[in-house]
Scaffold this motif. Structure first.
Motif, PDB file in Angstrom:
ATOM      1  N   SER A  63       0.822  -1.210   0.000  1.00  0.00           N
ATOM      2  CA  SER A  63       0.000   0.000   0.000  1.00  0.00           C
ATOM      3  C   SER A  63       0.856   1.259   0.000  1.00  0.00           C
ATOM      4  O   SER A  63       0.560   2.224  -0.720  1.00  0.00           O
ATOM      5  CB  SER A  63      -0.917   0.020   1.218  1.00  0.00           C
ATOM      6  OG  SER A  63      -1.776  -1.080   1.199  1.00  0.00           O
ATOM      7  N   MET A 112      -2.221  10.835   7.434  1.00  0.00           N
ATOM      8  CA  MET A 112      -3.492  10.198   7.096  1.00  0.00           C
ATOM      9  C   MET A 112      -3.267   8.840   6.435  1.00  0.00           C
ATOM     10  O   MET A 112      -4.021   7.892   6.680  1.00  0.00           O
ATOM     11  CB  MET A 112      -4.297  11.121   6.170  1.00  0.00           C
ATOM     12  CG  MET A 112      -5.716  10.732   6.093  1.00  0.00           C
ATOM     13  SD  MET A 112      -6.402  10.783   7.753  1.00  0.00           S
ATOM     14  CE  MET A 112      -8.049  11.164   7.405  1.00  0.00           C
ATOM     15  N   LEU A 113      -2.229   8.734   5.618  1.00  0.00           N
ATOM     16  CA  LEU A 113      -1.902   7.465   4.979  1.00  0.00           C
ATOM     17  C   LEU A 113      -1.574   6.407   6.033  1.00  0.00           C
ATOM     18  O   LEU A 113      -2.097   5.292   5.988  1.00  0.00           O
ATOM     19  CB  LEU A 113      -0.721   7.638   4.016  1.00  0.00           C
ATOM     20  CG  LEU A 113      -0.180   6.367   3.381  1.00  0.00           C
ATOM     21  CD1 LEU A 113      -1.206   5.743   2.450  1.00  0.00           C
ATOM     22  CD2 LEU A 113       1.119   6.652   2.652  1.00  0.00           C
ATOM     23  N   SER A 126      -4.618   5.379   8.129  1.00  0.00           N
ATOM     24  CA  SER A 126      -5.476   4.479   7.346  1.00  0.00           C
ATOM     25  C   SER A 126      -4.886   3.077   7.267  1.00  0.00           C
ATOM     26  O   SER A 126      -5.602   2.081   7.372  1.00  0.00           O
ATOM     27  CB  SER A 126      -5.666   5.034   5.941  1.00  0.00           C
ATOM     28  OG  SER A 126      -6.247   6.300   5.978  1.00  0.00           O
ATOM     29  N   ALA A 162      -5.281   1.340  10.655  1.00  0.00           N
ATOM     30  CA  ALA A 162      -6.686   0.968  10.862  1.00  0.00           C
ATOM     31  C   ALA A 162      -7.058  -0.234   9.994  1.00  0.00           C
ATOM     32  O   ALA A 162      -7.727  -1.162  10.457  1.00  0.00           O
ATOM     33  CB  ALA A 162      -7.592   2.153  10.544  1.00  0.00           C
ATOM     34  N   GLY A 163      -6.622  -0.231   8.745  1.00  0.00           N
ATOM     35  CA  GLY A 163      -6.904  -1.358   7.859  1.00  0.00           C
ATOM     36  C   GLY A 163      -6.236  -2.639   8.327  1.00  0.00           C
ATOM     37  O   GLY A 163      -6.834  -3.720   8.296  1.00  0.00           O
TER      38      GLY A 163
END
Length: 75
Positions: free
Chosen positions: A31, A50-51, A54, A57-58
């Protein structure tokens, strides 16, 4: 002559559990790499905090789902 018996052939070890942590680590790296390449090729602005939020969290979501699936398989 060989000394094989039925007991020797019957001792088959169960398959090792799926390495979920390795999969998560690989997905995180993939990713990040895709986001960086997309940012360069498409001239996008990528917010690093933010990356990473995310991605974490993923990864947490995937680990929770993998844990639930593993618990359902265990008798």
């Amino acid at each position: 002559m060989s000394q094989h018996t039925e007991k020797q052939h019957g001792n088959i070890e169960p398959a090792a559990p799926f390495p979920t942590g390795t999969l998560i680590f690989g997905l995180i790296l993939l990713s990040i790499g895709l986001a960086l390449i997309a940012g360069l090729l498409l001239n996008l602005q990528i917010s690093a905090p933010m990356l990473f939020i995310s991605l974490v969290a993923g990864a947490g979501l995937i680990l929770v789902i993998a844990g639930i699936l593993a618990a359902r398989r265990t008798p």
